[in-house]
Design a protein around this motif. Structure first.
Motif, mmCIF file in Angstrom:
data_model
loop_
_atom_site.group_PDB
_atom_site.id
_atom_site.type_symbol
_atom_site.label_atom_id
_atom_site.label_comp_id
_atom_site.label_asym_id
_atom_site.label_seq_id
_atom_site.Cartn_x
_atom_site.Cartn_y
_atom_site.Cartn_z
ATOM 1 N N SER A 174 28.347 44.213 38.873
ATOM 2 C CA SER A 174 29.418 43.390 39.433
ATOM 3 C C SER A 174 29.908 42.425 38.363
ATOM 4 N N THR A 176 32.214 39.033 37.452
ATOM 5 C CA THR A 176 32.849 37.810 37.948
ATOM 6 C C THR A 176 33.433 37.053 36.771
ATOM 7 N N LYS A 179 35.672 31.734 38.920
ATOM 8 C CA LYS A 179 35.195 31.641 40.295
ATOM 9 C C LYS A 179 35.486 32.904 41.093
ATOM 10 N N ASP A 180 36.167 33.863 40.481
ATOM 11 C CA ASP A 180 36.622 35.037 41.222
ATOM 12 C C ASP A 180 35.818 36.283 40.882
ATOM 13 N N ALA A 181 35.450 37.034 41.915
ATOM 14 C CA ALA A 181 34.853 38.357 41.710
ATOM 15 C C ALA A 181 35.967 39.284 41.251
ATOM 16 N N SER A 182 35.812 39.861 40.071
ATOM 17 C CA SER A 182 36.923 40.575 39.450
ATOM 18 C C SER A 182 36.793 42.089 39.458
ATOM 19 N N ALA A 229 24.395 35.032 37.057
ATOM 20 C CA ALA A 229 25.413 35.085 38.103
ATOM 21 C C ALA A 229 25.488 33.788 38.875
#
Length: 326
Positions: A174, A176, A179-182, A229
Motif C-alpha cells: 500500500s 501513502t 495524508k492520502d492513500a495513493s 506507515a
C-alpha cells in the motif's frame, strides 16, 4: 503451492510456510522503511509504504496482475538469487509518486508521460538500493539493478512474464503520500529469494507438542502495517538518518561536466588533432557535477597539488534535480 479459487486467494504452505511469509513481510517492511528515508521530498508529501500481503503466485495470476499494474520496473537480479524480478504499479500511483519526488502536488488529471517514466528511476531506485543493503547485510550478496522501466502494453507484458521464473512470490504494497492513500504496488520475485531473506530473519518459535509439521492455510496473510506507515513526520526524519547509513558504502560515479554541444555527424567525422570546438559556456561559468547523469551541484575548477579539483559553490535543490532530468 497456490490453489486458484473464485473469490479470495488462499495460499497453502507446508510446515513453517506461514511463519516464513511473516518473516519475509517483516524484513520487507524494514527495507521499505529504509527506502522512505532515502527520498528527499517535502514533509507534506512524505512517501510511506506498508506491506498488505505476501504469498506465492501462480503464472495464471501473473497475467492479471500485469494487466492491473502496467507500470513495470524490471529488475536484473544477482545471478545467485535468480534472473529477474519486477516491481509493478498502476499509472495513477506512478504519477502520484513522480509528483512527490518532483516536489509538486499530485495532479489526478495528469497522464503518465515519457518524462515521468524517466523520473520513476528516482522512485524505484531507493527501493532497489534498500533491497541491496539488506541482501548485502543478511546474505552477503547484492540484490540487483533496474534493467528497464516502462508503461507496458500487451506485447511487453508477455515479454516481461516470459523473463520471470516459474516459481514466483508476490508482495502487495500500500502506498501513502502525505495524508492520502495513493494506491498500491506489487513486487514479483523468485520464491527462493523470499525464502532466503525470510530464513535470515528472526522466526517465532513453533509451539511444541505437535507430532510433526502441519500444512497451514491462511487467507492473504494479513499483516500489520510497517512502522513507517504510522510514524509521525519528526520520527520519519530521525529514522531516515539511521536508515541512510545502510547505503553510505554504495559506490556512485561523480562526473565534472564542463559543457556539451550538438554537432552534425559530418563535422564530428572531420575532427582531427588541433580542431577547436566552441562549447556554449562562458569562461567564468561553473562546471556541473553529475551523479548517474543527475545534476547535483555546481562548482569552480581549482588546482589541488598537481591535479584539477572542484570547489563546490552550489548544491542543487531536489526540485531542480528532477527538472534536470527533463
Amino acid at each position: 503451492m497456490v490453489k486458484e479459487r473464485k473469490g479470495k486467494q488462499k495460499t497453502t504452505l507446508g510446515g513453517a510456510g506461514d511463519v516464513r511469509g511473516r518473516a519475509f513481510a517483516d524484513m520487507l517492511g524494514s527495507i521499505l522503511e529504509t527506502a522512505c528515508g532515502i527520498y528527499i521530498v517535502p514533509e507534506e508529501l512524505q512517501i510511506r509504504f506498508s506491506v498488505a500481503l505476501v504469498g506465492d503466485m501462480s503464472r495464471d495470476t501473473l497475467g492479471t496482475v500485469l494487466d492491473e499494474l502496467p507500470v513495470a520496473a524490471t529488475i536484473a537480479l544477482n545471478e545467485e538469487l535468480g534472473e529477474r524480478g519486477v516491481f509493478l504499479t498502476d499509472a495513477p500511483t506512478a504519477s502520484a509518486l513522480v509528483a512527490a519526488v518532483s516536489s509538486r502536488e499530485p495532479d489526478a488529471e495528469r497522464t503518465l508521460s515519457e518524462e515521468d517514466i524517466n523520473v520513476l528511476h528516482d522512485v524505484f531506485g531507493p527501493i532497489v538500493h534498500a533491497f541491496s543493503a539488506a541482501c548485502e547485510e543478511t546474505i552477503g550478496r547484492p540484490f540487483g539493478t533496474i534493467e528497464n522501466i516502462e508503461l507496458s502494453d500487451p506485447v511487453s507484458r508477455e515479454r516481461i512474464a516470459g523473463q520471470l521464473p516459474e516459481a514466483l512470490s508476490r508482495a502487495t504494497i500500500s502506498v501513502t503520500i502525505g495524508k492520502d492513500a495513493s494506491g498500491k504496488m506489487a513486487f514479483i520475485l523468485p520464491v527462493n529469494l523470499m525464502e532466503v531473506l525470510a530464513e535470515t530473519a528472526t522466526l517465532p518459535q513453533e509451539s511444541s507438542g505437535s507430532s510433526g509439521p502441519k500444512a497451514q492455510t491462511y487467507e492473504h496473510v494479513e499483516l500489520k502495517q510497517s512502522k513507517v506507515a504510522s510514524a509521525k513526520p519528526h520520527e520519519l526524519r530521525e529514522t531516515s538518518m539511521e536508515n541512510i547509513d545502510l547505503i553510505l558504502d554504495i559506490q556512485l560515479k561523480l562526473t565534472a561536466r564542463l559543457g556539451q554541444v550538438e554537432m552534425p555527424v559530418g563535422e564530428i567525422m572531420e575532427l582531427a588533432p588541433g580542431s577547436v570546438i566552441d562549447i556554449d559556456r562562458l569562461v567564468d561559468e561553473p562546471v556541473e557535477l553529475v551523479v548517474n547523469d543527475r545534476l547535483i551541484a555546481r562548482g569552480e575548477i581549482v588546482v589541488v597539488q598537481e591535479n584539477f579539483g572542484i570547489r563546490i559553490t552550489e548544491i542543487i535543490s531536489p526540485k531542480d534535480r528532477i527538472k534536470s532530468l527533463r
